[in-house]
Design an enzyme around this catalytic site. Sequence first.
Site, PDB file in Angstrom:
ATOM      1  N   SER A 190      14.460  29.835 -51.699  1.00  0.00           N
ATOM      2  CA  SER A 190      13.733  31.118 -51.108  1.00  0.00           C
ATOM      3  C   SER A 190      14.673  32.217 -51.429  1.00  0.00           C
ATOM      4  CB  SER A 190      13.347  30.832 -49.588  1.00  0.00           C
ATOM      5  OG  SER A 190      14.296  30.646 -48.854  1.00  0.00           O
ATOM      6  N   HIS A 218       7.865  27.026 -51.543  1.00  0.00           N
ATOM      7  CA  HIS A 218       7.580  28.022 -52.700  1.00  0.00           C
ATOM      8  C   HIS A 218       7.180  27.928 -53.825  1.00  0.00           C
ATOM      9  CE1 HIS A 218       9.245  31.204 -49.900  1.00  0.00           C
ATOM     10  NE2 HIS A 218      10.006  30.504 -49.248  1.00  0.00           N
ATOM     11  N   LYS A 250       2.525  30.243 -47.311  1.00  0.00           N
ATOM     12  CA  LYS A 250       2.792  30.825 -48.322  1.00  0.00           C
ATOM     13  C   LYS A 250       1.766  31.371 -49.244  1.00  0.00           C
ATOM     14  CE  LYS A 250       7.502  29.856 -47.105  1.00  0.00           C
ATOM     15  NZ  LYS A 250       7.486  30.540 -46.020  1.00  0.00           N
TER      16      LYS A 250
HETATM   17  C1  LIG Z   1      12.016  26.550 -48.356  1.00  0.00           C
HETATM   18  C2  LIG Z   1      11.177  26.696 -46.785  1.00  0.00           C
HETATM   19  N1  LIG Z   1      10.690  25.564 -46.319  1.00  0.00           N
HETATM   20  C3  LIG Z   1      10.036  25.523 -45.110  1.00  0.00           C
HETATM   21  C4  LIG Z   1       9.431  26.588 -44.478  1.00  0.00           C
HETATM   22  C5  LIG Z   1       8.751  26.735 -43.325  1.00  0.00           C
HETATM   23  O1  LIG Z   1       7.320  26.956 -43.439  1.00  0.00           O
HETATM   24  P1  LIG Z   1       6.312  27.359 -42.448  1.00  0.00           P
HETATM   25  O2  LIG Z   1       6.528  28.863 -42.529  1.00  0.00           O
HETATM   26  O3  LIG Z   1       5.156  26.824 -43.004  1.00  0.00           O
HETATM   27  O4  LIG Z   1       6.926  26.961 -41.075  1.00  0.00           O
HETATM   28  C6  LIG Z   1       9.803  27.891 -45.084  1.00  0.00           C
HETATM   29  C7  LIG Z   1       9.427  29.220 -44.543  1.00  0.00           C
HETATM   30  O5  LIG Z   1      10.070  30.129 -44.586  1.00  0.00           O
HETATM   31  C8  LIG Z   1      10.619  27.880 -46.565  1.00  0.00           C
HETATM   32  O6  LIG Z   1      11.002  28.976 -47.181  1.00  0.00           O
END
Ligand SMILES: Cc1ncc(COP(=O)(O)O)c(C=O)c1O
Length: 402
Positions: A190, A218, A250
């Site tokens: 990310s 992502h 997202k």
């Molecule tokens: C790589 C990754 N995994 C998990 C999450 C968590 O997802 P959620 O926003 O659905 O809790 C995020 C969110 O920032 C993320 O970027």
Amino acid sequence: MVTPMIRDPTGFLRQEYQALVDQSLDWKMRVLSGPSTPWCQIDGKRLLMFCSNNYLGLSNHPRLKAAAEEAVRTHGVGSGSVRPIAGTMDLHLELERRLAKFKGAEASLVFQTGFATNAGLLPQLAGEGDLIISDELNHGSIIDGVRLSRADKAVYKHADVEDLTRVLAHAEEHSPSYRRLLVITDGVFSMDGDIAPLDRIAKVAKDHGAMVYVDDAHGEGVLGEGGRGILSHFHLSRSDVQVEMGTFSKAFGVVGGHVSGSQDLVNFAFNKSRTWLLSGSHPPPVAAACLAAVDVLEQEPQHVARLWELTRRFKRSMKDLGFNIGRSETPITPVIVGESRRAKELSDRLMELGVFALPIVFPMVAKDQARIRTIMNAALTDEDVAFAQGAFEKAGRELKIL
Ligand SMILES: Cc1ncc(COP(=O)(O)O)c(C=O)c1O
């Protein structure tokens, strides 16, 4: 007589907060008055949104909004319970059925969030006597899930399959008694927007009898055929990557997490994951909007195509201008400027010029790698993207970044 020391039981709250403020590491909440659209009202100012995770613009899509409204009418605003007791509605099951079909998986299980998926499932997949092998740049929700698991942990260098092989071989040689080995990676990272070499990771894991878990938060709605995600991107099967985790927060534009894979995985996950078992289920409008997002991805492929068209154009022009945009291969384009102070100055100036793109600074990235993390959105017009480029160019020259 010794005077007893009087403790201040909550003094640390103010002290620790103040320490963050002093180092400019505290979060300031920016407030959207209205929807997350390309042009938003943020802190009272009309700004071009250039850093949301709403990759496809679905959070304000008419079909998602209509589905949410209809679900409130037919099912109310809350489910009334956790899923295993009285909180599973037909909408939840329909969403899981449709998502699994979209993903080409035997089954899917929807969690409240992506974070809850990692934090709830990982500690069940591995525990005492097991080893989790994790990329050094994995998301915080994975780090917390690993901590909760009580499994041994090994970290391999970022996206480095040779280092992963070394860790697996070392485990085999020195700790042959591990019950299970689990390799876990983000699909798209990310902060940098690079893609994990999942095809090679899966191969090495198979050679060592390890299970593979990918967090495709992502990649879904972005990579692969019609946004089907990282498995589709690399043409991998469910026997290569056994656990695919994702999020609806997202590209899908709503909120929620999921795990997709075999029916065995889903049966195991919902009987054991504490975040799923012990936390209220999605309100009907959320489940219905997620369902509509799956429909939109299947029926309106133009959004994913547009996302990539704009991404390529933006990356090319930023590179041509001379910005350091790192190693990204996806719609996340970091604009790396060095020290935290520089990134903050650039972000402030961009905001004055009408573009909302926040800085990412230490400790989220290395001290000399502070950046503005831009994220492309398929709902932007060509003029919007040109506007953002113009603002970056102007601010970059004024601040002597270019
Ligand atoms: C790589 C990754 N995994 C998990 C999450 C968590 O997802 P959620 O926003 O659905 O809790 C995020 C969110 O920032 C993320 O970027």
